[in-house]
Design a protein around this motif. Sequence first.
Motif, PDB file in Angstrom:
ATOM      1  N   PRO A  21       0.810  -1.228   0.000  1.00 21.32           N
ATOM      2  CA  PRO A  21       0.000   0.000   0.000  1.00 21.32           C
ATOM      3  C   PRO A  21       0.845   1.281   0.000  1.00 21.32           C
ATOM      4  O   PRO A  21       0.523   2.237  -0.701  1.00 21.32           O
ATOM      5  N   ALA A  22       1.949   1.301   0.743  1.00 16.39           N
ATOM      6  CA  ALA A  22       2.803   2.498   0.795  1.00 16.39           C
ATOM      7  C   ALA A  22       3.472   2.763  -0.557  1.00 16.39           C
ATOM      8  O   ALA A  22       3.509   3.900  -1.022  1.00 16.39           O
ATOM      9  N   GLU A  23       3.995   1.714  -1.190  1.00 16.54           N
ATOM     10  CA  GLU A  23       4.631   1.891  -2.496  1.00 16.54           C
ATOM     11  C   GLU A  23       3.603   2.293  -3.547  1.00 16.54           C
ATOM     12  O   GLU A  23       3.887   3.107  -4.426  1.00 16.54           O
ATOM     13  N   ARG A  25       0.891   4.070  -3.023  1.00 12.51           N
ATOM     14  CA  ARG A  25       0.590   5.494  -2.802  1.00 12.51           C
ATOM     15  C   ARG A  25       1.675   6.380  -3.411  1.00 12.51           C
ATOM     16  O   ARG A  25       1.372   7.388  -4.050  1.00 12.51           O
ATOM     17  N   VAL A  26       2.930   6.000  -3.212  1.00 13.16           N
ATOM     18  CA  VAL A  26       4.043   6.783  -3.756  1.00 13.16           C
ATOM     19  C   VAL A  26       3.973   6.804  -5.284  1.00 13.16           C
ATOM     20  O   VAL A  26       4.063   7.868  -5.907  1.00 13.16           O
ATOM     21  N   LEU A  27       3.803   5.651  -5.894  1.00  9.96           N
ATOM     22  CA  LEU A  27       3.775   5.578  -7.349  1.00  9.96           C
ATOM     23  C   LEU A  27       2.558   6.309  -7.923  1.00  9.96           C
ATOM     24  O   LEU A  27       2.672   7.030  -8.921  1.00  9.96           O
ATOM     25  N   GLN A  28       1.408   6.157  -7.308  1.00  7.49           N
ATOM     26  CA  GLN A  28       0.220   6.863  -7.779  1.00  7.49           C
ATOM     27  C   GLN A  28       0.402   8.376  -7.663  1.00  7.49           C
ATOM     28  O   GLN A  28      -0.019   9.126  -8.547  1.00  7.49           O
ATOM     29  N   TRP A  29       1.023   8.827  -6.587  1.00  8.59           N
ATOM     30  CA  TRP A  29       1.272  10.259  -6.423  1.00  8.59           C
ATOM     31  C   TRP A  29       2.195  10.766  -7.527  1.00  8.59           C
ATOM     32  O   TRP A  29       1.944  11.810  -8.129  1.00  8.59           O
ATOM     33  N   LEU A  30       3.256   9.997  -7.819  1.00 15.62           N
ATOM     34  CA  LEU A  30       4.167  10.386  -8.898  1.00 15.62           C
ATOM     35  C   LEU A  30       3.464  10.380 -10.250  1.00 15.62           C
ATOM     36  O   LEU A  30       3.743  11.224 -11.105  1.00 15.62           O
TER      37      LEU A  30
END
Length: 100
Positions: A21-23, A25-30
């Motif tokens: 889930p954390a990765e 979120r990071v990728l979706q934000w990017l």
Amino acid sequence: MAPERPSSAGFRASDLLMLSPAERRVLQWLMRRGSGSVREVAEWLEMPEEEAGSRLDALEKRGYVVAEGAGGPKSYQPKFGRSRPARKPPSGIWGKLDGS
């Protein structure tokens, strides 16, 4: 955890389902933002910079993001992959469609 692939592959939409889930979120934000530094990711996603950095490093190792920036803070960009190679249409298809 997402399967390891060569770094030149990039990621497909289905790969998002395999991330933590954390990765994710990071990728979706990017993906929405286009690029970002460790500090920006940490601020926007309200996580410590160390965690943001380790998530970005893991995504870079898998080939899902590309890091740029020589001598200064790195900027990370998502690297989209193709789901499959482009195919050529069958020979003579246009003639058949035109009724010739």
